[in-house]
Design a protein around this motif. Structure first.
Motif, PDB file in Angstrom:
ATOM      1  N   THR A 196     -36.864 -14.142  -3.662  1.00 12.37           N
ATOM      2  CA  THR A 196     -36.614 -12.818  -3.131  1.00 12.37           C
ATOM      3  C   THR A 196     -37.958 -12.158  -2.846  1.00 12.37           C
ATOM      4  O   THR A 196     -38.963 -12.488  -3.468  1.00 12.37           O
ATOM      5  CB  THR A 196     -35.780 -11.955  -4.095  1.00 12.37           C
ATOM      6  N   TRP A 248     -43.270 -13.041  -2.227  1.00 13.24           N
ATOM      7  CA  TRP A 248     -42.086 -13.814  -2.567  1.00 13.24           C
ATOM      8  C   TRP A 248     -42.109 -14.160  -4.046  1.00 13.24           C
ATOM      9  O   TRP A 248     -43.110 -14.626  -4.574  1.00 13.24           O
ATOM     10  CB  TRP A 248     -42.016 -15.077  -1.713  1.00 13.24           C
ATOM     11  N   ASN A 290     -32.738 -18.916   5.452  1.00 10.96           N
ATOM     12  CA  ASN A 290     -33.055 -17.490   5.341  1.00 10.96           C
ATOM     13  C   ASN A 290     -31.777 -16.681   5.175  1.00 10.96           C
ATOM     14  O   ASN A 290     -31.370 -15.941   6.062  1.00 10.96           O
ATOM     15  CB  ASN A 290     -33.833 -17.033   6.582  1.00 10.96           C
ATOM     16  N   TYR A 311     -31.296 -14.148   3.497  1.00 15.76           N
ATOM     17  CA  TYR A 311     -31.510 -12.701   3.441  1.00 15.76           C
ATOM     18  C   TYR A 311     -31.190 -12.058   4.792  1.00 15.76           C
ATOM     19  O   TYR A 311     -31.021 -10.841   4.882  1.00 15.76           O
ATOM     20  CB  TYR A 311     -32.941 -12.370   2.992  1.00 15.76           C
TER      21      TYR A 311
END
Length: 112
Positions: A9, A15, A34, A36
């Motif tokens: 995260t 990161w 990815n 996110y």
């Protein structure tokens, strides 16, 4: 990643690895996902693709549909998603139906 799964995260523009590093589920190709960037599903749509990650802590799971990622709520789906499996998820309002898609992976076709 040598068959390992690492969850990271972004925290203060850096990161950070969260959770434990574990063996990747069978069926998931090596690479960077990815998740996110995942989008929320819209009502009355059907999503077909592979389940990439199940996050029981946050009650969500991620599905790769073509080049996009969709984040689904676990409590909205009537089935149990399994990472690495191809599924079809059909929404009808707030509720969703999960159907396992059986795709032949190594099917050979003989042309005459």
């Amino acid at each position: 990643m040598n068959g390992q799964k690492i969850l990271q995260t972004q925290n203060n523009n850096e990161w950070e690895t969260i959770g434990t590093i574990k063996k990747v589920e069978e069926g998931i190709k090596p690479g960077v996902y990815n998740i996110y960037l995942a989008k929320t599903p819209s009502d009355k749509n059907r999503y077909e693709g592979q389940v990439i990650h199940v996050d029981k802590e946050n009650s969500v799971f991620y599905q790769q549909v073509n080049k996009d990622f969709i984040v689904h709520q676990l409590e909205a789906v009537d089935g149990k998603p399994v990472a690495g499996k191809d599924v079809a998820i059909t929404y009808d309002g707030e509720k969703a139906t999960l159907t396992l898609i059986d795709t032949p992976k190594n099917k050979r076709i003989l042309k005459i």
